[in-house]
Design a protein around this motif. Structure first.
Motif, PDB file in Angstrom:
ATOM      1  N   UNK A   1       0.832  -1.213   0.000  1.00 33.84           N
ATOM      2  CA  UNK A   1       0.000   0.000   0.000  1.00 33.84           C
ATOM      3  C   UNK A   1       0.867   1.264   0.000  1.00 33.84           C
ATOM      4  N   UNK A   2       2.001   1.194   0.679  1.00 27.07           N
ATOM      5  CA  UNK A   2       2.928   2.322   0.699  1.00 27.07           C
ATOM      6  C   UNK A   2       3.459   2.597  -0.707  1.00 27.07           C
ATOM      7  N   UNK A   3       3.871   1.538  -1.410  1.00 25.10           N
ATOM      8  CA  UNK A   3       4.394   1.696  -2.776  1.00 25.10           C
ATOM      9  C   UNK A   3       3.320   2.249  -3.706  1.00 25.10           C
ATOM     10  N   UNK A   4       2.100   1.746  -3.585  1.00 27.62           N
ATOM     11  CA  UNK A   4       1.005   2.234  -4.433  1.00 27.62           C
ATOM     12  C   UNK A   4       0.674   3.693  -4.116  1.00 27.62           C
ATOM     13  N   UNK A   5       0.823   4.090  -2.862  1.00 27.98           N
ATOM     14  CA  UNK A   5       0.584   5.486  -2.478  1.00 27.98           C
ATOM     15  C   UNK A   5       1.633   6.398  -3.106  1.00 27.98           C
TER      16      UNK A   5
ATOM     17  N   UNK B   1      -5.181   9.324  -3.486  1.00 26.45           N
ATOM     18  CA  UNK B   1      -4.616   8.292  -2.617  1.00 26.45           C
ATOM     19  C   UNK B   1      -5.440   7.015  -2.756  1.00 26.45           C
ATOM     20  N   UNK B   2      -4.813   5.863  -2.967  1.00 29.36           N
ATOM     21  CA  UNK B   2      -5.576   4.614  -3.077  1.00 29.36           C
ATOM     22  C   UNK B   2      -6.263   4.267  -1.772  1.00 29.36           C
ATOM     23  N   UNK B   3      -7.289   3.416  -1.850  1.00 28.21           N
ATOM     24  CA  UNK B   3      -8.011   2.998  -0.653  1.00 28.21           C
ATOM     25  C   UNK B   3      -7.047   2.330   0.329  1.00 28.21           C
ATOM     26  N   UNK B   4      -7.124   2.727   1.600  1.00 28.84           N
ATOM     27  CA  UNK B   4      -6.236   2.224   2.657  1.00 28.84           C
ATOM     28  C   UNK B   4      -4.780   2.616   2.427  1.00 28.84           C
ATOM     29  N   UNK B   5      -4.586   3.641   1.590  1.00 30.13           N
ATOM     30  CA  UNK B   5      -3.224   4.083   1.307  1.00 30.13           C
ATOM     31  C   UNK B   5      -2.741   5.109   2.320  1.00 30.13           C
ATOM     32  N   UNK B   6      -1.568   5.679   2.044  1.00 31.44           N
ATOM     33  CA  UNK B   6      -0.943   6.642   2.954  1.00 31.44           C
ATOM     34  C   UNK B   6      -0.955   8.023   2.312  1.00 31.44           C
ATOM     35  N   UNK B   7      -1.240   9.034   3.129  1.00 33.35           N
ATOM     36  CA  UNK B   7      -1.306  10.409   2.637  1.00 33.35           C
ATOM     37  C   UNK B   7      -0.414  11.290   3.484  1.00 33.35           C
TER      38      UNK B   7
ATOM     39  N   UNK C   1       7.468   3.242 -17.315  1.00 39.98           N
ATOM     40  CA  UNK C   1       7.584   1.780 -17.271  1.00 39.98           C
ATOM     41  C   UNK C   1       6.223   1.165 -16.933  1.00 39.98           C
ATOM     42  N   UNK C   2       6.129  -0.173 -17.046  1.00 37.99           N
ATOM     43  CA  UNK C   2       4.840  -0.811 -16.749  1.00 37.99           C
ATOM     44  C   UNK C   2       4.566  -0.722 -15.246  1.00 37.99           C
ATOM     45  N   UNK C   3       3.289  -0.871 -14.904  1.00 40.23           N
ATOM     46  CA  UNK C   3       2.831  -0.646 -13.528  1.00 40.23           C
ATOM     47  C   UNK C   3       3.547  -1.540 -12.520  1.00 40.23           C
ATOM     48  N   UNK C   4       3.736  -2.813 -12.857  1.00 42.86           N
ATOM     49  CA  UNK C   4       4.364  -3.748 -11.915  1.00 42.86           C
ATOM     50  C   UNK C   4       5.795  -3.328 -11.610  1.00 42.86           C
ATOM     51  N   UNK C   5       6.532  -2.906 -12.622  1.00 38.57           N
ATOM     52  CA  UNK C   5       7.919  -2.485 -12.403  1.00 38.57           C
ATOM     53  C   UNK C   5       7.961  -1.184 -11.613  1.00 38.57           C
ATOM     54  N   UNK C   6       7.026  -0.283 -11.933  1.00 38.88           N
ATOM     55  CA  UNK C   6       6.962   0.966 -11.154  1.00 38.88           C
ATOM     56  C   UNK C   6       6.728   0.671  -9.674  1.00 38.88           C
TER      57      UNK C   6
ATOM     58  N   UNK D   1       8.557   0.645  -4.221  1.00 42.66           N
ATOM     59  CA  UNK D   1       8.659  -0.104  -2.971  1.00 42.66           C
ATOM     60  C   UNK D   1      10.090  -0.099  -2.458  1.00 42.66           C
ATOM     61  N   UNK D   2      11.027  -0.500  -3.338  1.00 47.33           N
ATOM     62  CA  UNK D   2      12.422  -0.632  -2.907  1.00 47.33           C
ATOM     63  C   UNK D   2      13.002   0.716  -2.496  1.00 47.33           C
ATOM     64  N   UNK D   3      12.914   1.682  -3.394  1.00 47.34           N
ATOM     65  CA  UNK D   3      13.510   2.993  -3.092  1.00 47.34           C
ATOM     66  C   UNK D   3      12.723   3.741  -2.023  1.00 47.34           C
ATOM     67  N   UNK D   4      11.401   3.604  -2.050  1.00 46.96           N
ATOM     68  CA  UNK D   4      10.582   4.303  -1.060  1.00 46.96           C
ATOM     69  C   UNK D   4      10.857   3.832   0.354  1.00 46.96           C
ATOM     70  N   UNK D   5      10.958   2.507   0.530  1.00 53.94           N
ATOM     71  CA  UNK D   5      11.261   1.967   1.853  1.00 53.94           C
ATOM     72  C   UNK D   5      12.644   2.419   2.310  1.00 53.94           C
ATOM     73  N   UNK D   6      13.610   2.390   1.402  1.00 54.80           N
ATOM     74  CA  UNK D   6      14.966   2.823   1.762  1.00 54.80           C
ATOM     75  C   UNK D   6      14.970   4.290   2.209  1.00 54.80           C
ATOM     76  N   UNK D   7      14.280   5.131   1.464  1.00 54.67           N
ATOM     77  CA  UNK D   7      14.255   6.553   1.794  1.00 54.67           C
ATOM     78  C   UNK D   7      13.509   6.811   3.104  1.00 54.67           C
TER      79      UNK D   7
END
Length: 458
Positions: free
Chosen positions: A80-84, A94-100, A121-126, A131-137
């Protein structure tokens, strides 16, 4: 003789109060452990202050302590964090149950800047890259914020590594070998009711995905395999339901839960200003953050205020009170006592008065009732630290320091320390200087246990 306490405290310095009461104990202390989906909120801030103080307390009593932060970088919350982040980058709602919050926009912008062309890029790769960079940051910011608050962990443990190393499968295999695992309704279960839990807990869901509890099992075993005698976990009161299943887990792997597992539950913190609740953060929008509290009252006052109350008590923290530079602010009251003594010792040095050698101090000269009261208070410090460590109660140290500060102020008001004019310097003068220096030592050591500074000027 009571007066020797002053000499003992000054001579021991930073070591005064430390004991070996818990020597030989190897403890893993886990606290904060906020998900890397947002900044540290006020609840996590309380655990940061109390947990760090508890670690210092346990070490002061001789225990070997590893401070550990467990970050949940796997599972639905991270998705949900990555989708947000993706939604923010594309300017979508903001997606449902996402973070704002503004922090989501900030991180999304950093991810896009670091990976040009990502949004094409395609949605899955995005989603994977966010996810990876967002969590790291996000986690880098969490670590920085905590470090600025004076809280640094020995170990930052990634939940994801439990999945990647096969630790979950090994944990389930061990539980199965012990005869406590069964299958029903297409899922894999741990029979925790055999050990007092209110219901059995799933390890693998019917879709084949592991549960959070499976990761908890693997993580507990990992800690025990690293040689810790006891696992101490600090959780918010909203996690009270976890206690039974954690205890059952420890028993299922063959441990005595009362000996190897300790769970501390803490109540909520409410911030109040002008008599009204403070509910909103400038960055997160819906919650109050660690940074908001520090900005309002300062790091010292924040740490002291949060560690001053027993964790099983809800706190209404008055921002007006804790930002005042007056004696009704408890941390100011204690710090002022230290600064007052530091000023006195500087004035003594200007007069050519120094402590001298311990052997030359006539402690028998300390006969006044206020002197005796102060000496007794100083002598209690080692016992206060030991009791606070054994009871997991840093607030006892704060309350002791406030009483000590009051005892010192009463002594100072009744017993003149420095000579005036042409008055003779007597053995009593030197003895009282040692008493003042001893009090400063204990105030400094006590504040250090709480992670609070002992200023020499205020």
């Amino acid at each position: 003789m009571l007066g020797t306490i002053a000499v003992q405290a000054v001579t021991a310095g930073a070591a005064y109060g430390r004991t070996d009461a818990l020597a030989g104990q190897k403890l893993n202390l886990e606290f904060v452990s906020a998900n890397p989906t947002g900044p540290v909120h006020i609840g996590g801030t309380r655990w940061a202050a109390v947990g760090d103080a508890l670690g210092r307390l346990l070490e002061a009593s001789g225990a070997s302590v590893t401070r550990e932060y467990y970050f949940n970088d796997a599972g639905a919350q991270i998705d949900r964090f990555a989708l947000s982040l993706m939604a923010a980058a594309h300017g979508r709602p903001v997606p449902e149950d996402g973070y704002a919050g503004d922090y989501i926009v900030d991180i999304a912008e950093q991810v896009v800047a670091a990976e040009p062309g990502l949004l094409e890029r395609d949605e899955a790769e995005q989603q994977e890259r966010f996810r990876v960079r967002g969590v790291d940051l996000m986690f880098a910011e969490i670590k920085r914020t905590l470090a600025d608050f004076g809280v640094v962990f020995d170990v930052y443990f990634s939940e994801r590594t439990l999945h990647e190393t096969g630790a979950l499968d090994k944990a389930i295999a061990r539980l199965r070998a012990n005869g406590h695992v069964y299958e029903a309704d297409g899922a894999v279960w741990l029979r925790t009711t055999d050990f007092g839990d209110d219901k059995d807990r799933p390890l693998i869901k019917s879709d084949g995905a592991p549960t959070y509890f499976a990761a908890d099992c693997a993580y507990y075993l990992d800690k025990r395999d690293r040689g810790f005698d006891k696992v101490v976990i600090m959780l918010g009161a909203d996690h009270a339901g976890y206690v039974g299943r954690y205890k059952a887990l420890a028993a299922a792997v063959g441990d005595d839960p009362e000996a190897t597992l300790e769970i501390l539950l803490g109540q909520l913190v409410n911030l109040v200003r002008d008599g009204e609740p403070v509910r909103m953060s400038k960055r997160a929008g819906t919650v109050v953050l660690l940074e908001d509290l520090v900005e309002a009252v300062g790091a010292d006052a924040a740490r002291y205020a949060l560690a001053r109350a027993s964790v099983d008590q809800q706190i209404d923290l008055d921002l007006d009170l804790w930002s005042r530079q007056t004696n009704d602010n408890p941390v100011f009251y204690v710090q002022y006592a230290h600064a007052r003594i530091s000023s006195l010792l500087r004035n003594a040095a200007d007069l050519g008065l120094v402590l001298g050698e311990a052997a030359d101090v006539d402690v028998a000269a300390l006969e006044h009732q206020r002197e005796s009261d102060l000496l007794r208070a100083l002598g209690e410090f080692p016992r206060v630290l030991t009791a606070a460590a054994e009871l997991r109660a840093p607030h006892r140290v704060a309350r002791y320091l406030e009483e000590l500060a009051g005892t010192y102020h009463r002594f100072y008001d009744s017993c003149r320390v420095l000579p005036r004019g042409d008055e003779e310097v007597t053995p009593l003068t030197t003895a009282r200087l040692w008493l003042c220096a001893a009090t400063a030592t204990v105030l400094r050591n006590g504040l250090d246990v709480l992670g609070v500074t002992a200023p020499e000027r205020m």
